[in-house]
Design a protein around this motif. Structure first.
Motif, PDB file in Angstrom:
ATOM      1  N   THR A   1       0.965  -1.253  -0.110  1.00 10.63           N
ATOM      2  CA  THR A   1      -0.050   0.058   0.151  1.00 10.63           C
ATOM      3  C   THR A   1       0.767   1.243  -0.215  1.00 10.63           C
ATOM      4  N   ARG A   2       1.968   1.338   0.565  1.00  9.34           N
ATOM      5  CA  ARG A   2       2.902   2.461   0.539  1.00  9.34           C
ATOM      6  C   ARG A   2       3.091   2.926  -0.796  1.00  9.34           C
ATOM      7  N   PRO A   3       3.578   2.173  -1.911  1.00 11.06           N
ATOM      8  CA  PRO A   3       3.512   2.722  -3.246  1.00 11.06           C
ATOM      9  C   PRO A   3       2.381   2.944  -3.855  1.00 11.06           C
ATOM     10  N   GLY A   4       1.102   2.603  -3.264  1.00 15.37           N
ATOM     11  CA  GLY A   4      -0.005   2.548  -3.833  1.00 15.37           C
ATOM     12  C   GLY A   4      -0.273   1.635  -4.640  1.00 15.37           C
ATOM     13  N   ALA A   5       0.328   0.368  -4.622  1.00 12.39           N
ATOM     14  CA  ALA A   5       0.271  -0.488  -5.479  1.00 12.39           C
ATOM     15  C   ALA A   5      -1.217  -1.548  -5.518  1.00 12.39           C
ATOM     16  N   LEU A   6      -2.063  -1.297  -4.495  1.00 11.63           N
ATOM     17  CA  LEU A   6      -3.240  -2.165  -4.068  1.00 11.63           C
ATOM     18  C   LEU A   6      -4.277  -1.138  -4.353  1.00 11.63           C
ATOM     19  N   LEU A   7      -5.610  -1.872  -5.123  1.00 13.62           N
ATOM     20  CA  LEU A   7      -6.870  -0.961  -4.791  1.00 13.62           C
ATOM     21  C   LEU A   7      -7.301  -1.000  -3.414  1.00 13.62           C
ATOM     22  N   ASN A   8      -7.840   0.256  -3.222  1.00  7.78           N
ATOM     23  CA  ASN A   8      -8.707   0.360  -1.850  1.00  7.78           C
ATOM     24  C   ASN A   8     -10.209  -0.102  -2.134  1.00  7.78           C
TER      25      ASN A   8
END
Lengths: 291, 431
Positions: free
Chosen positions: B119-126
């Motif tokens: 989640t830190r580099p925004g790799a996963l969908l919320n």
């Protein structure tokens, strides 16, 4: 007609230079640059100046690692410089079945370091064959903590390194011994020189260059010690992590999704610097001795 | 004055350094935006996506996934799911490489700690943004495992979950005079029972054989982090008291000497050899033991774990940068719906589904009266209270360092307080 321009030689070496630049020079420069950042595996970082080097100063595990590495080097260098030479002199004699001896002595070199370390781990474990034999022979009442004692683990790993390296350096000495003029030995023998005197005055000077090379190779590889301690000590440097090496620290720093690449790079730079010291010292000693 | 050559070299170094600085400092604004976008499925799904599991392509699970994918493709004509599986070794490193290289599969099986790093580099969908029924369809503890302090949203569909049950060797307890009907429910009672086993067998058998850890601190009511959740703070007198009990037990010989080594065989393995009288395991432990050690299995009984039951979660996440987000999201929902989760846990015995509907399924609440059946029900009952013990910011490096410091404390080389102070200080420096 001129067949060669000034740049023709450069064109010839260009592929090698490109290879060197991409695969040797750039990684080295990049490591140095990374050591001034706090970049992690999955998160961008920024330049932090000497912060990683300051953190190294406060890293108590690094102090243990440096102590272990220096001890490793100080024990391995003399042992692996002298013992293979003695072995090489033994297997140099033209005797029956010589090839078998040479093969047997070289066998540990061929075996995978990981496999060998795992086998030694089984043997030296508290429930392993070595402790079993010692207890059966009533030499010890409690299992010897070869793999869990602070210094015993280090010396178990040194023993493994020496055992595994003997054959390799023996081969180097064999070729060096082949270049020592046998007439010198014959002349010395006629003059009444004993075996030790001939060894000291003829053999040693004859293989001095190889001894220096071997010492430098061992010193550098001792600085980079990893597999033996990693496997014997159970990947994290034994009980309390006191038997960790510098390379193990680098590996654990950069591993995983949260790896600290900047700190790992700073440790790599430190390792490079400290590996250069014994190399320079040994080269200087050799230069003085040759002068 | 610098020569032209020197100026060129210095210039090149400065440029390289600056470029590297920019490179490592790249922000993740786009990625975060991608993670926070909401996705709605079009009338007709189409295209191809990749689905990655972790150590699940084998004789046992391959038929399940083949059927799952075939069923999905059949109900959504024109779609194709490429299933890939990664061996478990170094899975975190593999996922990290995939994220770095922009090749993270569209749908990916992740445990909570790796999902947090992703989640830190925004790799996963919320998923909280795109799945309105997330909190009603899936168990709260499972969603909680993928909801992180300081990070908005939730990042995986809870898939298969596990928690621990205590297991006891009745023979070892009986010989030592420890009641099998009033089993230890606190750490103090556990230590007292360990002493009894040690004394009754002349030090030959053990009840416990593990180092203390975060689980023990949580069981003792010690908060692992500061109130704002930004720093670790488990170096409290209460935690030192917990460690002191283990120090005393180790010193008195109530646990094997080599329990502190990383080459140590492990508590569970020693339990299977009847050298240790207590271990923890999933609800399937006894059934599993029936195959491995048929003579031991009938002697084993279960009881609830001491303190908070730990939650072991596996989830299915969606890559925020997937080129086919609607299809990826739909497939992730399909793979984790109640029917498919129940079918999966029929094969993945010992684990429990992450859907709320499954919690009322009689197969998880009715025992067949055997010790194995009772243990499975104990695990299912514990699941709603179970929590992921390790904070998401807790890394492998921190865990290793804590273990090392505790090992030094147990061997008497430093005090429990020093061990905890050092561990907390190091962990905070690694944040």
């Amino acid at each position: 007609m001129r067949s060669h321009r000034w740049f023709t030689p450069w064109l010839m070496v260009l592929p090698a230079l490109a290879w060197l630049a991409v695969f040797s020079l750039w990684p080295a420069i990049n490591t140095l640059l990374l050591s001034f950042t706090n970049v992690r595996t999955l998160s961008g970082g920024k330049v932090v100046g000497l912060e990683n080097y300051r953190a190294m100063w406060e890293d108590d595990q690094l102090r243990d690692a440096l102590v272990n590495t220096v001890i490793y080097m100080l024990v391995c260098v003399p042992l692996l410089t002298v013992l293979p030479l003695l072995l090489a002199m033994l297997v140099e004699k033209p005797i029956r079945g010589l090839a078998i001896f040479r093969t047997v002595l070289y066998f540990p070199v061929i075996a995978s370091a990981v496999v060998v370390a795992v086998i030694w781990q089984w043997m030296l474990d508290e429930r392993g064959v070595v402790n079993g034999l010692l207890q059966q022979a009533n030499l010890v009442h409690e299992a010897v903590p070869f793999l869990t004692g602070r210094w015993l683990l280090l010396f178990s790993a040194i023993t493994l390194t020496v055992w595994k390296g003997l054959g390799y350096y023996m081969i180097l000495y064999l070729s060096a011994l082949g270049n020592v003029d046998p007439t010198l030995h014959e002349a010395a023998q006629v003059d009444g020189a004993g075996a030790f005197r001939r060894f000291w005055s003829i053999t040693i000077p004859g293989v001095r260059g190889t001894m220096t090379l071997v010492s430098i190779l061992i010193a550098v590889s001792a600085m980079r010690i990893f597999t033996e301690l990693y496997i014997l000590g159970g990947t994290t440097g034994g009980v309390g992590g006191q038997d960790v090496s510098v390379v193990m620290l680098i590996q654990s720093s950069v591993a995983g999704a949260d790896g600290r690449l900047g700190y790992g790079a700073a440790l790599s730079v430190l390792l490079f610097v400290i590996a250069v010291i014994p190399m320079a010292a040994l080269a200087r000693i050799n230069k003085k001795a040759s002068a | 004055m610098l020569s032209r050559h020197k100026v060129a070299v210095v210039g090149a170094v400065v440029c390289t350094f600056t470029a590297a600085g920019c490179g490592v400092g790249e922000g993740s604004g786009d990625s975060t935006t991608a993670a926070q976008q909401s996705v709605s499925a079009p009338a007709k799904l189409a295209g191809t996506i990749t689905f990655q599991t972790w150590s699940l392509k084998n004789d046992k699970f391959t038929p399940y996934f083949t059927q799952l994918i075939a069923a999905f493709e059949k109900s959504h004509a024109g779609t194709k799911i490429n299933w890939i599986d990664q061996p478990g070794d170094g899975y975190a490193d593999k996922v990290a490489s995939q994220i770095k290289s922009g090749s993270l599969p569209d749908v990916v099986n992740l445990p909570p700690e790796i999902a947090y790093q992703a989640t830190r580099p925004g790799a996963l969908l919320n998923l909280a943004k795109s799945v309105p029924t997330l909190s009603t369809d899936y168990v709260a503890s499972g969603i909680g495992a993928y909801t992180y302090p300081g990070v908005d949203g939730s990042y995986a569909f809870p898939w298969y979950l596990g928690t621990d049950v205590n297991y006891w060797n009745k023979d070892i307890l009986g010989k030592a005079g420890v009641s099998t009907t009033a089993l230890p429910t606190t750490n103090d009672q556990l230590m007292a029972a360990a002493k009894k086993v040690h004394d009754a067998t002349g030090g030959r058998d053990y009840l416990i054989s593990r180092k203390p850890g975060l689980l023990d601190f949580v069981a003792a009511g010690v908060p692992l982090s500061s109130a704002d959740g930004k720093k670790f703070a488990f170096n409290t007198p209460a935690a030192a008291g917990v460690v002191d009990k283990y120090v005393s037990a180790y010193k008195s010989g109530y646990m094997p000497k080599d329990a502190l080594s990383d080459t140590y065989l492990g508590n569970s393995a020693l339990f299977e050899k009847s050298r240790v009288g207590w271990t923890t395991g999933t609800g399937f432990f006894i059934k599993d033991l029936q195959g491995k050690s048929p003579t031991l299995a009938p002697k084993v009984i279960g009881s609830p774990v001491i303190g908070t039951p730990p939650l072991y979660a596996q989830g299915i996440s969606v890559a925020a940068k997937s080129k086919n987000l609607p299809l990826a999201l739909e497939f992730a929902k399909f793979a984790t719906n109640n029917t498919n989760q129940l079918a999966f846990t029929d094969i993945a015995t010992g684990f429990l589904p992450g859907t709320t509907a499954a919690q009322t399924d009689p197969r998880f609440s009715k025992s067949d009266g055997t010790a194995a059946g009772n243990a499975a029900v104990l695990a299912a009952k514990a699941l709603p209270q179970a929590k992921v013990i390790q904070p998401p910011t807790w890394t492998e490096a921190m865990s290793t360092y804590l273990n090392q410091q505790l090992a030094l404390a147990l061997t008497g080389k430093q005090s429990s307080k020093d061990a905890l102070d050092k561990a907390v200080s190091k962990a905070n420096s690694l944040l």
